[in-house]
Enzyme design. Structure first.
Site, PDB file in Angstrom:
ATOM      1  N   SER A   8     122.801 -11.258  -1.168  1.00 53.24           N
ATOM      2  CA  SER A   8     121.340 -11.109  -1.107  1.00 53.24           C
ATOM      3  C   SER A   8     120.795 -11.907   0.065  1.00 53.24           C
ATOM      4  O   SER A   8     120.947 -13.137   0.111  1.00 53.24           O
ATOM      5  CB  SER A   8     120.700 -11.604  -2.398  1.00 53.24           C
ATOM      6  OG  SER A   8     119.303 -11.721  -2.193  1.00 53.24           O
ATOM      7  N   HIS A  33     122.079  -6.699  -0.385  1.00 57.97           N
ATOM      8  CA  HIS A  33     121.061  -6.704  -1.438  1.00 57.97           C
ATOM      9  C   HIS A  33     119.745  -7.214  -0.840  1.00 57.97           C
ATOM     10  O   HIS A  33     119.700  -8.275  -0.219  1.00 57.97           O
ATOM     11  CB  HIS A  33     121.523  -7.588  -2.594  1.00 57.97           C
ATOM     12  CG  HIS A  33     120.648  -7.507  -3.802  1.00 57.97           C
ATOM     13  ND1 HIS A  33     120.688  -6.447  -4.682  1.00 57.97           N
ATOM     14  CD2 HIS A  33     119.700  -8.348  -4.273  1.00 57.97           C
ATOM     15  CE1 HIS A  33     119.806  -6.648  -5.661  1.00 57.97           C
ATOM     16  NE2 HIS A  33     119.189  -7.799  -5.437  1.00 57.97           N
ATOM     17  N   ASP A  35     115.811  -8.034  -1.667  1.00 61.39           N
ATOM     18  CA  ASP A  35     114.875  -8.341  -2.753  1.00 61.39           C
ATOM     19  C   ASP A  35     113.431  -8.268  -2.271  1.00 61.39           C
ATOM     20  O   ASP A  35     113.003  -9.090  -1.466  1.00 61.39           O
ATOM     21  CB  ASP A  35     115.143  -9.755  -3.279  1.00 61.39           C
ATOM     22  CG  ASP A  35     116.438  -9.827  -4.071  1.00 61.39           C
ATOM     23  OD1 ASP A  35     116.587  -9.067  -5.036  1.00 61.39           O
ATOM     24  OD2 ASP A  35     117.305 -10.655  -3.708  1.00 61.39           O
ATOM     25  N   MET A  37     109.548  -8.620  -3.300  1.00 59.42           N
ATOM     26  CA  MET A  37     108.687  -9.230  -4.329  1.00 59.42           C
ATOM     27  C   MET A  37     107.238  -9.173  -3.883  1.00 59.42           C
ATOM     28  O   MET A  37     106.947  -9.418  -2.710  1.00 59.42           O
ATOM     29  CB  MET A  37     109.077 -10.692  -4.531  1.00 59.42           C
ATOM     30  CG  MET A  37     110.538 -10.895  -4.873  1.00 59.42           C
ATOM     31  SD  MET A  37     110.913 -12.640  -4.978  1.00 59.42           S
ATOM     32  CE  MET A  37     112.671 -12.576  -5.349  1.00 59.42           C
ATOM     33  N   HIS A  66     116.066  -3.869  -4.157  1.00 62.19           N
ATOM     34  CA  HIS A  66     115.667  -4.244  -5.517  1.00 62.19           C
ATOM     35  C   HIS A  66     114.170  -4.543  -5.489  1.00 62.19           C
ATOM     36  O   HIS A  66     113.745  -5.552  -4.928  1.00 62.19           O
ATOM     37  CB  HIS A  66     116.486  -5.482  -5.927  1.00 62.19           C
ATOM     38  CG  HIS A  66     116.125  -6.064  -7.249  1.00 62.19           C
ATOM     39  ND1 HIS A  66     116.561  -7.311  -7.646  1.00 62.19           N
ATOM     40  CD2 HIS A  66     115.380  -5.599  -8.286  1.00 62.19           C
ATOM     41  CE1 HIS A  66     116.097  -7.581  -8.856  1.00 62.19           C
ATOM     42  NE2 HIS A  66     115.372  -6.555  -9.267  1.00 62.19           N
ATOM     43  N   MET A  68     110.885  -5.731  -6.989  1.00 67.67           N
ATOM     44  CA  MET A  68     110.231  -6.528  -8.040  1.00 67.67           C
ATOM     45  C   MET A  68     108.739  -6.444  -7.760  1.00 67.67           C
ATOM     46  O   MET A  68     108.099  -7.416  -7.335  1.00 67.67           O
ATOM     47  CB  MET A  68     110.763  -7.968  -7.997  1.00 67.67           C
ATOM     48  CG  MET A  68     112.181  -8.066  -8.542  1.00 67.67           C
ATOM     49  SD  MET A  68     113.048  -9.531  -7.960  1.00 67.67           S
ATOM     50  CE  MET A  68     113.654  -8.920  -6.394  1.00 67.67           C
ATOM     51  N   MET A 137     119.531  -8.272 -14.950  1.00 64.63           N
ATOM     52  CA  MET A 137     119.067  -9.555 -14.419  1.00 64.63           C
ATOM     53  C   MET A 137     119.629 -10.690 -15.268  1.00 64.63           C
ATOM     54  O   MET A 137     119.394 -10.750 -16.480  1.00 64.63           O
ATOM     55  CB  MET A 137     117.542  -9.628 -14.426  1.00 64.63           C
ATOM     56  CG  MET A 137     116.841  -8.709 -13.440  1.00 64.63           C
ATOM     57  SD  MET A 137     117.370  -8.883 -11.724  1.00 64.63           S
ATOM     58  CE  MET A 137     116.994 -10.610 -11.391  1.00 64.63           C
ATOM     59  N   ASP A 175     122.737  -9.623 -11.359  1.00 68.30           N
ATOM     60  CA  ASP A 175     121.896 -10.248 -10.334  1.00 68.30           C
ATOM     61  C   ASP A 175     121.284 -11.546 -10.855  1.00 68.30           C
ATOM     62  O   ASP A 175     120.453 -11.528 -11.766  1.00 68.30           O
ATOM     63  CB  ASP A 175     120.802  -9.247  -9.929  1.00 68.30           C
ATOM     64  CG  ASP A 175     119.987  -9.736  -8.738  1.00 68.30           C
ATOM     65  OD1 ASP A 175     120.329 -10.775  -8.151  1.00 68.30           O
ATOM     66  OD2 ASP A 175     119.003  -9.041  -8.404  1.00 68.30           O
TER      67      ASP A 175
HETATM   68  C1  DX5 Z   1     116.091 -12.852  -8.007  1.00 69.28           C
HETATM   69  C2  DX5 Z   1     116.685 -11.815  -7.082  1.00 69.28           C
HETATM   70  C3  DX5 Z   1     118.095 -12.069  -6.769  1.00 69.28           C
HETATM   71  C4  DX5 Z   1     118.336 -13.335  -5.971  1.00 69.28           C
HETATM   72  C5  DX5 Z   1     119.654 -13.864  -6.424  1.00 69.28           C
HETATM   73  O1  DX5 Z   1     114.811 -12.458  -8.366  1.00 69.28           O
HETATM   74  O2  DX5 Z   1     116.623 -10.532  -7.667  1.00 69.28           O
HETATM   75  O3  DX5 Z   1     118.696 -10.969  -6.102  1.00 69.28           O
HETATM   76  O4  DX5 Z   1     118.351 -13.131  -4.600  1.00 69.28           O
HETATM   77  O5  DX5 Z   1     119.803 -15.132  -5.896  1.00 69.28           O
HETATM   78  P1  DX5 Z   1     120.925 -16.129  -6.431  1.00 69.28           P
HETATM   79  O6  DX5 Z   1     122.249 -15.441  -6.231  1.00 69.28           O
HETATM   80  O7  DX5 Z   1     120.730 -17.336  -5.587  1.00 69.28           O
HETATM   81  O8  DX5 Z   1     120.650 -16.364  -7.892  1.00 69.28           O
HETATM   82 ZN    ZN Z   2     117.837  -8.907  -6.656  1.00 71.41          ZN
END
Ligand code: DX5
Ligand code: ZN
Length: 223
Positions: A8, A33, A35, A37, A66, A68, A137, A175
């Site tokens: 990620s 990956h 993310d 947000m 992904h 969010m 998750m 994840d």
């Molecule tokens: C959290 C994200 C993850 C995050 C994981 O909301 O969806 O993908 O990047 O990070 P680590 O591996 O540090 O927990």
């Molecule tokens: Zn993620």
């Protein structure tokens, strides 16, 4: 099939994203990956279309996006145009989940659904056959570097059984809080894809961390 690894970039240094992408591209990792947000579905804001557009040409590996965000169906075409290969939205953000999944597939991407730690995996039963992947998750979404929530092991077992019962071919992706201490156990329980942010990019040697997470030593399996 051996499991896949999706580093990620949330945990990378954003002023050197091209280096993070080169690292992933030249490594044994399988997907990138990404993310996204929005500060609304989760209490944090990461990045959006311009960043995805700029990293797209830096790798031939799939961009595993992904979301969010609230109302993710509004942005499906825009993420496809920015370069997403897989688009995963949260069950908790989608009142018309079946339609949203079809929209992702119609847009030409692989469709995923993510579920939060509080959501029962059984809620996926009626959409599982339509999915290409499920993100389970194992932390509450919003931040990298959080501690793995232990009940995720049990949820993973339940999801593996539900997938078989529904004849689904969806890949199961874990994840949050994944690292060398739990990778082998997750794979042994049936995880197909491991996401790894901090355990790759905050490691002293990210290349070595990727190598280890691709072949996690079995003796690290603890009950
Ligand atoms: C959290 C994200 C993850 C995050 C994981 O909301 O969806 O993908 O990047 O990070 P680590 O591996 O540090 O927990
Ligand atoms: Zn993620």
């Amino acid at each position: 099939m051996s499991h896949l690894l999706a580093p990620s970039i949330l945990a990378a240094d954003f002023s050197r994203l091209h280096e993070a992408m080169a690292l992933i591209d030249g490594s044994e990792a399988d997907w990138v990956h990404v993310d996204v947000m929005d500060g609304c579905f989760v209490p944090n804001i990461s990045f959006g279309f311009p960043v995805i557009r700029d990293i797209r040409p830096l790798t031939g590996k799939p961009l595993d996006v992904h979301l969010m965000i609230v109302e993710p169906e509004r942005y499906i075409a825009a993420f496809r145009d920015a370069g997403a290969d897989h688009l995963t939205l949260h069950i908790e953000a989608c009142p018309n989940l079946h339609r949203s999944i079809q929209m992702i597939k119609d847009a030409g991407m692989k469709a995923g659904v993510a579920i939060n730690p509080h959501t029962n995996v059984l809620e996926l039963e009626d959409v599982l056959p339509d999915l290409d992947l499920v993100i389970l998750m194992s932390v509450n979404p919003g931040y990298g570097g959080q501690r793995f929530i232990k009940h995720s092991y049990r949820k993973l077992e339940k999801l593996v059984a539900l997938r078989a019962a529904t004849a689904s071919k969806a890949l199961i992706e874990i994840d949050g809080g994944v690292g060398e201490g739990n990778a082998a156990r997750l794979v042994a329980l049936g995880a197909d894809v491991l996401v790894a942010g901090s355990s790759v990019f905050k490691a002293p040697d990210p290349r070595q961390a990727i190598r280890q997470l691709k072949s996690p030593p079995l003796h690290t399996i603890k009950s």
